[in-house]
Design a protein around this motif. Sequence first.
Motif, PDB file in Angstrom:
ATOM      1  N   PHE A 287       0.827  -1.207   0.000  1.00 38.87           N
ATOM      2  CA  PHE A 287       0.000   0.000   0.000  1.00 38.87           C
ATOM      3  C   PHE A 287       0.864   1.261   0.000  1.00 38.87           C
ATOM      4  N   LEU A 288       1.940   1.247   0.771  1.00 39.94           N
ATOM      5  CA  LEU A 288       2.852   2.381   0.806  1.00 39.94           C
ATOM      6  C   LEU A 288       3.574   2.553  -0.519  1.00 39.94           C
ATOM      7  N   PHE A 289       3.979   1.444  -1.156  1.00 37.65           N
ATOM      8  CA  PHE A 289       4.626   1.527  -2.471  1.00 37.65           C
ATOM      9  C   PHE A 289       3.658   2.101  -3.509  1.00 37.65           C
ATOM     10  N   PHE A 290       2.393   1.679  -3.441  1.00 44.34           N
ATOM     11  CA  PHE A 290       1.391   2.208  -4.374  1.00 44.34           C
ATOM     12  C   PHE A 290       1.154   3.693  -4.132  1.00 44.34           C
ATOM     13  N   TRP A 291       1.078   4.109  -2.881  1.00 41.11           N
ATOM     14  CA  TRP A 291       0.912   5.513  -2.506  1.00 41.11           C
ATOM     15  C   TRP A 291       2.076   6.345  -3.052  1.00 41.11           C
ATOM     16  N   ASN A 292       3.304   5.862  -2.836  1.00 47.16           N
ATOM     17  CA  ASN A 292       4.482   6.594  -3.302  1.00 47.16           C
ATOM     18  C   ASN A 292       4.567   6.613  -4.830  1.00 47.16           C
ATOM     19  N   PHE A 293       4.107   5.548  -5.475  1.00 55.34           N
ATOM     20  CA  PHE A 293       4.137   5.501  -6.944  1.00 55.34           C
ATOM     21  C   PHE A 293       3.243   6.587  -7.538  1.00 55.34           C
ATOM     22  N   ILE A 294       2.020   6.725  -7.002  1.00 52.87           N
ATOM     23  CA  ILE A 294       1.111   7.754  -7.497  1.00 52.87           C
ATOM     24  C   ILE A 294       1.664   9.149  -7.218  1.00 52.87           C
ATOM     25  N   ALA A 295       2.175   9.351  -5.999  1.00 49.45           N
ATOM     26  CA  ALA A 295       2.712  10.662  -5.644  1.00 49.45           C
ATOM     27  C   ALA A 295       3.908  11.024  -6.519  1.00 49.45           C
ATOM     28  N   LEU A 296       4.758  10.049  -6.840  1.00 47.93           N
ATOM     29  CA  LEU A 296       5.920  10.316  -7.678  1.00 47.93           C
ATOM     30  C   LEU A 296       5.508  10.648  -9.105  1.00 47.93           C
ATOM     31  N   LYS A 297       4.512   9.945  -9.637  1.00 47.50           N
ATOM     32  CA  LYS A 297       4.024  10.241 -10.980  1.00 47.50           C
ATOM     33  C   LYS A 297       3.443  11.650 -11.050  1.00 47.50           C
ATOM     34  N   LEU A 298       2.658  12.010 -10.038  1.00 44.66           N
ATOM     35  CA  LEU A 298       2.100  13.358 -10.004  1.00 44.66           C
ATOM     36  C   LEU A 298       3.187  14.410  -9.858  1.00 44.66           C
ATOM     37  N   HIS A 299       4.188  14.115  -9.044  1.00 45.75           N
ATOM     38  CA  HIS A 299       5.292  15.054  -8.855  1.00 45.75           C
ATOM     39  C   HIS A 299       6.029  15.314 -10.165  1.00 45.75           C
ATOM     40  N   ASN A 300       6.329  14.269 -10.907  1.00 46.11           N
ATOM     41  CA  ASN A 300       7.040  14.438 -12.180  1.00 46.11           C
ATOM     42  C   ASN A 300       6.210  15.231 -13.188  1.00 46.11           C
ATOM     43  N   GLU A 301       4.916  14.962 -13.232  1.00 48.22           N
ATOM     44  CA  GLU A 301       4.061  15.681 -14.182  1.00 48.22           C
ATOM     45  C   GLU A 301       3.895  17.142 -13.799  1.00 48.22           C
ATOM     46  N   PHE A 302       3.681  17.395 -12.508  1.00 48.48           N
ATOM     47  CA  PHE A 302       3.515  18.779 -12.062  1.00 48.48           C
ATOM     48  C   PHE A 302       4.809  19.563 -12.225  1.00 48.48           C
ATOM     49  N   LYS A 303       5.938  18.899 -12.035  1.00 50.62           N
ATOM     50  CA  LYS A 303       7.228  19.575 -12.169  1.00 50.62           C
ATOM     51  C   LYS A 303       7.432  20.052 -13.601  1.00 50.62           C
ATOM     52  N   ILE A 304       7.003  19.251 -14.570  1.00 54.47           N
ATOM     53  CA  ILE A 304       7.131  19.655 -15.977  1.00 54.47           C
ATOM     54  C   ILE A 304       6.228  20.848 -16.278  1.00 54.47           C
ATOM     55  N   LEU A 305       5.010  20.823 -15.745  1.00 54.82           N
ATOM     56  CA  LEU A 305       4.069  21.906 -16.016  1.00 54.82           C
ATOM     57  C   LEU A 305       4.493  23.210 -15.339  1.00 54.82           C
TER      58      LEU A 305
END
Length: 225
Positions: free
Chosen positions: A43-61
């Motif tokens: 569950f923690l790995f899944f939580w971190n996976f989503i947060a990391l994907k959002l972080h990378n996308e928001f960083k580009i924007l």
Amino acid sequence: MMNNLFSIFDPSTNIFNLQINWLSTIIGLMFIPLSFWMIPNRFLFFWNFIALKLHNEFKILLGKNSFNGSTFIFISMFFFIFFNNFLGLFPYIFTSTSHLTLSLSISLSFWLSFMFYGWFNNSQHMFTHLIPQGTPNILMPFMVMIETISNIIRPGTLAVRLTANMIAGHLLMTLLSSTGSNFSLFMIFILILIQILLLILESAVAMIQSYVITILSVLYSSEVN
């Protein structure tokens, strides 16, 4: 009929004159992995996976001029809105995001912070956004008026978009369920299938709307840098 229909969005349930329905906004805290400080799990790995994907996308924007860690507030905003949207699908749980009180408070606070920061620190950059490049001189006053109005109504459009989508699905499910007592056994079976499909659709809408309002907030933030 209308009073009964919209009573599902009325936060009037109270104990000792305290409106307890709004306490549903903090139920999402139960989904925060407490094992973050202990042993990692799936569950923690899944939580971190989503947060990391959002972080990378928001960083580009946000671009290269953004501050370090500026994406975290938008990630928190995404999870907060998603949990409130999704938990509102469960019976007897108040959907706080179906009220402009909450959605407008979120969008207006973000918009005001962007505007204050942009006009105080990058005023020349904010003025250039009012006139798109290549606009004829005769159309410049009209473009300034149009861009100013579109900028002012941004928090309202964000709040209404989220609130309207949450209300529409809940109202449709309520209307269909209220007609079940007049149906035959076969029609009730069909109605249950339709309700299940609507519930799946509303689950997707809960995630999509939280993503949409967060992405738009990130885009509005990137314009002031």
